[in-house]
Design a protein around this motif. Structure first.
Motif, short mmCIF file in Angstrom:
data_model
loop_
_atom_site.label_atom_id
_atom_site.label_comp_id
_atom_site.label_asym_id
_atom_site.label_seq_id
_atom_site.Cartn_x
_atom_site.Cartn_y
_atom_site.Cartn_z
N VAL A 161 19.87 20.82 37.08
CA VAL A 161 21.27 20.75 37.78
C VAL A 161 21.52 19.17 38.22
O VAL A 161 22.48 19.09 38.89
N ASP A 163 23.27 16.98 36.66
CA ASP A 163 24.77 16.44 36.52
C ASP A 163 25.71 17.05 37.21
O ASP A 163 26.65 16.71 37.76
N GLU A 164 25.39 18.64 37.56
CA GLU A 164 26.26 19.37 38.39
C GLU A 164 25.94 18.74 39.96
O GLU A 164 26.91 18.30 40.76
N VAL A 165 25.04 18.44 40.44
CA VAL A 165 24.43 17.70 41.66
C VAL A 165 25.37 16.42 41.95
O VAL A 165 26.14 16.11 43.01
N ALA A 167 28.02 15.12 40.17
CA ALA A 167 29.44 15.56 40.06
C ALA A 167 30.01 15.96 41.58
O ALA A 167 31.03 15.64 41.98
N SER A 168 29.33 16.84 42.03
CA SER A 168 29.54 17.33 43.20
C SER A 168 29.50 16.23 44.56
O SER A 168 30.43 16.39 45.42
N SER A 171 32.43 14.25 44.09
CA SER A 171 33.54 14.71 44.53
C SER A 171 33.82 14.79 45.94
O SER A 171 34.68 14.41 46.55
#
Length: 189
Positions: A161, A163-165, A167-168, A171
């Motif tokens: 996870v 990449d998702e972390v 990006a979040s 953001s």
């Protein structure tokens, strides 16, 4: 079975709905020419909508009967302390003509994104020792949710996870900077 008086009473209780549906189904009136007086549309009578009233009343009665049956089913589960998947449970299913349907597992956060009533799905997380929910209205009837079990939460490996972390996080940082800049500009004005 129902009588004329029952239908008239049902018509009176929902008159606006029946009149609106009847009028919507009628062809549009011819446009008036100059000099002609506006023709008044006749009032909608019970006889004009009798079939619609009878159909609506029959549907309402069927819905009430289905709700009563579902409530009685749930009450029997409770009063008789019927265990899930027991002979008594299966007998009750058969007696009421009920079939079980399996649904995919869901999370508490995902309950509102399902086609089933959110309240029913959310209730699954607060059942305690009971294995069934309250009765909920559904399209074409009523339903009770039976809990088959819970799935322990899983924390995925960071690598899965990352990449998702990232990006979040980026953001969120962007939102905070934007908000701070907006506040500073507001102060300067």
């Amino acid at each position: 079975s129902y009588g004329e008086a029952t239908l008239r009473e049902h018509f009176a209780s929902k008159r606006a709905q029946f009149v609106a549906e009847y009028e919507a189904a009628q062809p549009a009136p011819e446009p008036e020419t100059e000099g002609e007086e506006a023709s008044e549309q006749p009032a909608v009578t019970f006889d004009d909508v009798r079939d619609a009233v009878a159909s609506d009343y029959t549907n309402a009665q069927a819905e009430r009967t289905a709700n009563d049956a579902a409530q009685a089913f749930a009450l029997t589960l409770y009063n008789d302390s019927i265990a899930q998947d027991s002979a008594a449970f299966n007998s009750l299913l058969s007696e009421y003509g009920v079939s079980l349907q399996t649904i995919d597992p869901f999370t508490q956060a995902g309950a509102r994104r399902r086609a089933l009533p959110a309240g029913m799905l959310e209730e699954a997380f607060s059942l305690g020792t009971r294995y069934y929910s309250s009765v909920y209205p559904m399209d074409g009837g009523f339903a009770i949710l039976f809990l088959n079990g819970t799935i322990d939460p899983v924390i995925p490996p960071y690598a899965d996870v990352a990449d998702e972390v990232a990006a979040s996080y980026k953001s969120e940082q962007k939102r905070e900077l934007f908000s701070a800049k907006g506040e500073s500009l507001k102060t300067e004005l």
